[in-house]
Design a protein around this motif. Sequence first.
Motif, PDB file in Angstrom:
ATOM      1  N   MET A 161      15.461  10.339   8.046  1.00  0.00           N
ATOM      2  CA  MET A 161      14.608   9.772   7.109  1.00  0.00           C
ATOM      3  C   MET A 161      14.840  10.370   5.709  1.00  0.00           C
ATOM      4  N   ARG A 162      14.842   9.673   4.623  1.00  0.00           N
ATOM      5  CA  ARG A 162      14.997  10.342   3.368  1.00  0.00           C
ATOM      6  C   ARG A 162      13.433  10.767   2.755  1.00  0.00           C
ATOM      7  N   PHE A 163      13.329  12.124   2.514  1.00  0.00           N
ATOM      8  CA  PHE A 163      11.934  12.461   1.878  1.00  0.00           C
ATOM      9  C   PHE A 163      12.223  12.808   0.519  1.00  0.00           C
ATOM     10  N   GLU A 164      11.301  12.585  -0.411  1.00  0.00           N
ATOM     11  CA  GLU A 164      11.342  12.576  -1.671  1.00  0.00           C
ATOM     12  C   GLU A 164       9.923  12.975  -2.202  1.00  0.00           C
ATOM     13  N   ASN A 165       9.812  13.613  -3.735  1.00  0.00           N
ATOM     14  CA  ASN A 165       8.652  13.740  -4.025  1.00  0.00           C
ATOM     15  C   ASN A 165       8.063  12.365  -4.564  1.00  0.00           C
ATOM     16  N   ILE A 166       6.895  11.921  -4.003  1.00  0.00           N
ATOM     17  CA  ILE A 166       6.323  10.592  -4.355  1.00  0.00           C
ATOM     18  C   ILE A 166       4.961  10.624  -4.848  1.00  0.00           C
ATOM     19  N   ARG A 167       4.912   9.786  -5.824  1.00  0.00           N
ATOM     20  CA  ARG A 167       3.183   9.830  -6.280  1.00  0.00           C
ATOM     21  C   ARG A 167       2.213   9.008  -5.301  1.00  0.00           C
ATOM     22  N   LEU A 168       1.163   9.533  -4.811  1.00  0.00           N
ATOM     23  CA  LEU A 168       0.562   8.934  -3.827  1.00  0.00           C
ATOM     24  C   LEU A 168      -0.044   7.442  -4.272  1.00  0.00           C
ATOM     25  N   SER A 169      -0.289   7.355  -5.442  1.00  0.00           N
ATOM     26  CA  SER A 169      -0.913   6.031  -5.987  1.00  0.00           C
ATOM     27  C   SER A 169       0.074   4.983  -5.855  1.00  0.00           C
ATOM     28  N   GLU A 170       1.317   5.363  -5.890  1.00  0.00           N
ATOM     29  CA  GLU A 170       2.185   4.331  -5.822  1.00  0.00           C
ATOM     30  C   GLU A 170       2.489   3.758  -4.413  1.00  0.00           C
ATOM     31  N   VAL A 171       2.236   4.481  -3.598  1.00  0.00           N
ATOM     32  CA  VAL A 171       2.116   4.073  -2.055  1.00  0.00           C
ATOM     33  C   VAL A 171       0.953   3.118  -1.866  1.00  0.00           C
ATOM     34  N   VAL A 172       0.020   3.657  -2.252  1.00  0.00           N
ATOM     35  CA  VAL A 172      -1.536   3.088  -1.909  1.00  0.00           C
ATOM     36  C   VAL A 172      -1.352   1.660  -2.573  1.00  0.00           C
ATOM     37  N   ARG A 173      -0.796   1.598  -3.685  1.00  0.00           N
ATOM     38  CA  ARG A 173      -0.795   0.203  -4.751  1.00  0.00           C
ATOM     39  C   ARG A 173       0.133  -0.520  -3.747  1.00  0.00           C
ATOM     40  N   ASP A 174       1.267  -0.172  -3.346  1.00  0.00           N
ATOM     41  CA  ASP A 174       2.311  -1.082  -2.652  1.00  0.00           C
ATOM     42  C   ASP A 174       1.536  -1.589  -1.246  1.00  0.00           C
ATOM     43  N   ALA A 175       0.851  -0.594  -0.586  1.00  0.00           N
ATOM     44  CA  ALA A 175       0.164  -1.213   0.455  1.00  0.00           C
ATOM     45  C   ALA A 175      -0.938  -2.077   0.365  1.00  0.00           C
ATOM     46  N   VAL A 176      -1.676  -1.806  -0.636  1.00  0.00           N
ATOM     47  CA  VAL A 176      -2.744  -2.707  -0.881  1.00  0.00           C
ATOM     48  C   VAL A 176      -2.330  -4.206  -1.482  1.00  0.00           C
ATOM     49  N   ARG A 177      -1.191  -4.123  -2.174  1.00  0.00           N
ATOM     50  CA  ARG A 177      -0.558  -5.399  -2.604  1.00  0.00           C
ATOM     51  C   ARG A 177      -0.101  -6.135  -1.349  1.00  0.00           C
ATOM     52  N   LYS A 178       0.354  -5.529  -0.406  1.00  0.00           N
ATOM     53  CA  LYS A 178       0.901  -6.265   0.770  1.00  0.00           C
ATOM     54  C   LYS A 178      -0.307  -6.866   1.748  1.00  0.00           C
ATOM     55  N   ILE A 179      -1.371  -6.037   1.567  1.00  0.00           N
ATOM     56  CA  ILE A 179      -2.537  -6.633   2.584  1.00  0.00           C
ATOM     57  C   ILE A 179      -3.471  -7.536   1.745  1.00  0.00           C
ATOM     58  N   LYS A 180      -3.343  -7.446   0.384  1.00  0.00           N
ATOM     59  CA  LYS A 180      -4.331  -8.309  -0.455  1.00  0.00           C
ATOM     60  C   LYS A 180      -4.361  -9.738  -0.092  1.00  0.00           C
ATOM     61  N   PRO A 181      -3.470 -10.527   0.312  1.00  0.00           N
ATOM     62  CA  PRO A 181      -3.468 -11.932   0.687  1.00  0.00           C
ATOM     63  C   PRO A 181      -4.666 -12.064   2.073  1.00  0.00           C
ATOM     64  N   VAL A 182      -4.108 -11.310   2.911  1.00  0.00           N
ATOM     65  CA  VAL A 182      -5.049 -11.371   4.217  1.00  0.00           C
ATOM     66  C   VAL A 182      -6.454 -11.043   3.860  1.00  0.00           C
ATOM     67  N   ALA A 183      -6.601  -9.878   3.176  1.00  0.00           N
ATOM     68  CA  ALA A 183      -8.177  -9.492   2.581  1.00  0.00           C
ATOM     69  C   ALA A 183      -8.753 -10.704   1.863  1.00  0.00           C
ATOM     70  N   MET A 184      -8.191 -11.375   0.900  1.00  0.00           N
ATOM     71  CA  MET A 184      -8.569 -12.416   0.098  1.00  0.00           C
ATOM     72  C   MET A 184      -9.134 -13.615   1.326  1.00  0.00           C
ATOM     73  N   GLN A 185      -8.290 -13.734   2.212  1.00  0.00           N
ATOM     74  CA  GLN A 185      -8.456 -15.039   2.884  1.00  0.00           C
ATOM     75  C   GLN A 185      -9.853 -14.649   3.652  1.00  0.00           C
ATOM     76  N   LYS A 186     -10.005 -13.389   3.880  1.00  0.00           N
ATOM     77  CA  LYS A 186     -11.091 -13.031   4.830  1.00  0.00           C
ATOM     78  C   LYS A 186     -12.252 -12.412   3.928  1.00  0.00           C
ATOM     79  N   GLN A 187     -12.011 -12.595   2.683  1.00  0.00           N
ATOM     80  CA  GLN A 187     -12.985 -12.176   1.558  1.00  0.00           C
ATOM     81  C   GLN A 187     -13.570 -10.865   2.005  1.00  0.00           C
ATOM     82  N   VAL A 188     -12.517  -9.979   2.096  1.00  0.00           N
ATOM     83  CA  VAL A 188     -12.889  -8.547   2.193  1.00  0.00           C
ATOM     84  C   VAL A 188     -12.526  -7.731   0.848  1.00  0.00           C
TER      85      VAL A 188
END
Length: 350
Positions: free
Chosen positions: A193-220
């Motif tokens: 696995m390739r490890f690098e210096n990453i900004r946590l906010s970017e990872v959180v933003r990517d994850a939230v973007r992926k889940i947003k449609p499901v969350a919106m559908q469920k109104q969470v």
Amino acid sequence: MFKKARLKLTAWYLLIIMSISITFSLVIARAVSAEVDRFERVQRIRIENRLRDNDNFFSPNTPPPPTQFRIIFENPELLAETKRRVFVMLGLINAGIFLVAGGLGYMLAGRTLRPIQIMMDEQNRFISDASHELRTPLTSLKSAFEVYLRSKDNTLKEAKTLIGESVEEVNKLQLLSDSLLQLAQYQKPNGQMRFENIRLSEVVRDAVRKIKPVAMQKQVALGYGESELRVNGNRFGLTDLLVILLDNAVKYSPSGAKVEVTAKKTDHHVLVSVKDEGIGIAREDMKHIFSRFYRADSARSRKDTGGYGLGLAIAKKIAETHGGTIEVKSTPGKGSEFTVRLPLFSRNSA
Ligand code: ADP
């Protein structure tokens, strides 16, 4: 099979130890035998010389040869007996080594093979669990098709319903195979696995973007804050981890609830938490939820969750690959908080 492998390994240990021991014994036996022969030869020559040099060797004025020489000359079988005794002693020592090495080798073989046995048992359990999960949707698909084929006057509407249901089952199978592949991928050794210096906010933003449609559908509602924290990790792995936690948080929350992602720093770690106001986890389920294919009864009885109990096992594997841990706090009926502890980025870890 394990017993057979253990006996085989013991036999190999014994073979190696006994080859060394017997080789040494043969060398010692030869050396002792040569030494005894040399001793006998030297003493014989010495006495013969003395006899030749001094005709009065046995005269009353000359002292007789020392007792041990006389004994040797008078009893030549004593030398043979000495050699035999050395051989017997070496034989006994080898028999002792054989018994001790056999016992210790058997114990050692057991210890060596135990982790392999545990791994194999786990793998077998995994294969049987996975096959079971695969069989359920396949059986339901098969029987639905068979029933349809047996009936002669099927309508177009019925055909459409059947196809719709089949697509649902196929989606489930796809989800399962994706999860299995993901689990296998994170079970590979860290080096891949390739490890690098990453900004946590970017990872959180990517994850939230992926889940947003499901969350919106469920109104969470999904909430997260920006931070400058950095970790040494694999971007895709950490995104997958957060997606799993967020997906669960949304899945097990009622409509109108809130899910919050926060990150904070301790001395050497970054703590990322996903907190929800969902159904919570019963105390007896807490210790099992990170095991593969485990689903709490509350989740099993909910049709909308559609999970296979693999998400948290994958999340745990990802956290471990990053040298981190994952913990959960939960109150049934009030909500859960999953906290991932990751090593803080430092120049040394880069
Ligand atoms: P699943 O795909 O079934 O959600 P997971 O491995 O992700 O599988 O989770 C295992 C079990 O842990 C779930 O079946 C559920 O009972 C419980 N669980 C996980 N996350 C939550 C959560 N946020 N709230 C309540 N229960 C949860």
